[in-house]
Design a protein around this motif. Structure first.
Motif, PDB file in Angstrom:
ATOM      1  N   ASP A  45      10.267 -27.315  81.528  1.00 35.22           N
ATOM      2  CA  ASP A  45      10.288 -27.462  83.126  1.00 35.22           C
ATOM      3  C   ASP A  45      10.139 -28.806  83.516  1.00 35.22           C
ATOM      4  N   PRO A  46      10.767 -29.214  84.740  1.00 35.44           N
ATOM      5  CA  PRO A  46      10.606 -30.320  85.170  1.00 35.44           C
ATOM      6  C   PRO A  46       9.313 -30.906  85.570  1.00 35.44           C
ATOM      7  N   LYS A  47       8.339 -30.267  85.925  1.00 34.38           N
ATOM      8  CA  LYS A  47       7.270 -30.736  86.363  1.00 34.38           C
ATOM      9  C   LYS A  47       5.836 -31.022  85.157  1.00 34.38           C
ATOM     10  N   PHE A  48       5.667 -29.904  84.409  1.00 33.60           N
ATOM     11  CA  PHE A  48       4.687 -30.265  83.194  1.00 33.60           C
ATOM     12  C   PHE A  48       5.461 -30.462  81.795  1.00 33.60           C
ATOM     13  N   LYS A  49       6.805 -30.534  81.733  1.00 39.94           N
ATOM     14  CA  LYS A  49       7.361 -30.863  80.585  1.00 39.94           C
ATOM     15  C   LYS A  49       6.889 -29.843  79.415  1.00 39.94           C
TER      16      LYS A  49
END
Length: 155
Positions: free
Chosen positions: A14-18
């Motif tokens: 995911d973009p926020k938490f990788k």
């Protein structure tokens, strides 16, 4: 075996938490292809968790998911006209999938205001070892324990 096994697909973090686990969860949470809405619900729930517990939201989420994943399940098996519930071990990929689905199902069935708050409440409850999803896991384990006598009918 007639067909070849399905290939394991690579999940993009995911973009926020990788994090791939977060991405899988959001993909299961998504309805009608509305991924950005699913992400906003999940991130909102994580923010609520962080505010209420004063801990890292993703770590609480991982703990919750670990408390929900089952080790054994029962599968129906017909032997000579009778159907037995045979306890079997759950494969790692399936464990993860079941845990995610159960968390989402029990979050949806909670009575609360928004899906964010319901999901946050379910994550916090599961992290403590309570809540509907954890109860589902315990019921599954209890069922497998009760039918241990039929484990010699393994697949």
């Amino acid at each position: 075996m007639r067909k070849s096994r399905a290939k394991n697909r690579q999940v993009i973090p995911d973009p926020k938490f990788k994090n791939e686990l977060v991405s899988k969860f959001v993909n299961n949470l998504m309805v009608d292809g509305k991924k950005s809405l699913a992400y906003s619900i999940f991130y909102g729930a994580i923010e609520i968790v962080e505010q209420r517990t004063n801990e890292d939201g993703v770590e609480v989420f991982k703990t919750a998911l670990n408390n929900v994943v089952p080790a054994v399940e029962v599968k129906s098996r017909r032997v000579g006209g009778a159907t037995f519930q045979v306890p079997t071990e759950v494969k790692p990929k399936r464990k993860e999938g079941l845990g995610i689905r159960w968390m989402i199902r029990y979050a949806k069935s909670r009575n609360g205001k928004s899906m964010r708050e319901k999901l946050a409440a379910e994550i916090m409850a599961a992290a403590k070892g309570e809540g509907g999803a954890v109860k589902k896991k315990e019921d599954t384990h209890r069922m497998a324990e009760a039918n241990k006598a039929f484990s010699h009918f393994r697949f």
